[in-house]
Design an enzyme around this catalytic site. Sequence first.
Site, PDB file in Angstrom:
ATOM      1  N   PRO A 118       0.992  -1.076   0.001  1.00 21.98           N
ATOM      2  CA  PRO A 118      -0.134  -0.213  -0.060  1.00 21.98           C
ATOM      3  C   PRO A 118       0.730   1.164  -0.091  1.00 21.98           C
ATOM      4  CG  PRO A 118       0.064  -0.702   2.228  1.00 21.98           C
ATOM      5  CD  PRO A 118       0.811  -1.879   1.268  1.00 21.98           C
ATOM      6  N   SER A 120       3.760   2.352   2.253  1.00 26.01           N
ATOM      7  CA  SER A 120       4.411   2.772   3.394  1.00 26.01           C
ATOM      8  C   SER A 120       5.906   2.927   3.030  1.00 26.01           C
ATOM      9  CB  SER A 120       4.215   1.916   4.546  1.00 26.01           C
ATOM     10  OG  SER A 120       4.358   0.244   4.078  1.00 26.01           O
ATOM     11  N   ASP A 183       9.861  -5.997  -2.186  1.00 29.56           N
ATOM     12  CA  ASP A 183       9.121  -6.612  -0.952  1.00 29.56           C
ATOM     13  C   ASP A 183       8.038  -7.450  -1.426  1.00 29.56           C
ATOM     14  OD1 ASP A 183       8.748  -6.304   1.994  1.00 29.56           O
ATOM     15  OD2 ASP A 183       6.606  -5.564   1.523  1.00 29.56           O
ATOM     16  N   CYS A 236       7.460 -10.742   4.615  1.00 34.20           N
ATOM     17  CA  CYS A 236       6.999 -10.776   6.141  1.00 34.20           C
ATOM     18  C   CYS A 236       6.663 -12.253   6.368  1.00 34.20           C
ATOM     19  CB  CYS A 236       5.860  -9.715   6.172  1.00 34.20           C
ATOM     20  SG  CYS A 236       4.150 -10.211   4.951  1.00 34.20           S
TER      21      CYS A 236
END
Length: 311
Positions: A118, A120, A183, A236
């Site tokens: 999103p 960040s 990521d 993550c």
Amino acid sequence: MSARDVIKETNPPFYERYSKLDDSDEFWEFMVRPLRQSIRVNTLKAPLEVVVERLREEFELEPIPWVREGFFINVDNLAKVPEHGLGLIFGQEASSMIPPVVLEPRPGELVLDMAAAPGSKTGQIAQYMENEGCIIANDPNRDRANVLTANLNRMGVLIARVTTRDGARFARFENTFDRVLLDAPCSSVGMIRKSWRFLREWREKAVVKYMNIQKRLILAGYKALKPGGTLVYSTCTIDPLENEEVVDYLLRKTDARLEKIDLPVKTSEPVLEWEGKTYSDELKKALRIHPNDNDTEAFFIAKIVKPGDGE
């Protein structure tokens, strides 16, 4: 019922797989413990000290050791904090602030954020670049890209161009970007503390699916990187197939090298053997973060460099 028993009852294959990584009571307790709220102060809109001084009038702030602009904050609903609506602060999990720090972007550079939504980390990268240079912020999902655009606008990011391509297509821009952040989309084991559905819905076949996507993306990201440039790979999740396996795959397929990451963060040992396969000792330079290491989401970060001087 203990945390271990709750997980074992909710998703037995999950428990069976990850008890091979860490079977301590502490590991299972932190896996289900709610996350602490953390924020990043957005210095694109106001000086760090001014925002911190104002927030401390109302909240308790605890500095996050590995990010100068990061703080844990005692607030239940960040949406009610005016500074959040104004884009002066951004809710961002503490360990997710590590990849942009490791990337070390500089003003004036050309940066590719391959899976940006999103936003960040994109905002954090723009912050370090002082809104000078260019960021290609990509997400193939148009709905997620819309959220990305809205968040970048709220943070005052002026140097990002949002794209909605399959990340693998960036391979055609060979030796182009000064820095690349991947990521990667993953099985999100680290986010169980944020949403129980990641535990209920976890399946090993999804891990394999993500691993194949990640391998395709990391090769494309590395190809798009300039000689002498830096690629940061992060997820993550804690599964070795999505972390050490993917980076080891890149090391075997290319001339990539890893650099040691020097940050004040507690880590678990990288996995060098898994399911009968041995990975490169270079993986010792990567950061494997379990939920109990720092009371954060789980994360994996590797700093990859392409040999050459960039000329």
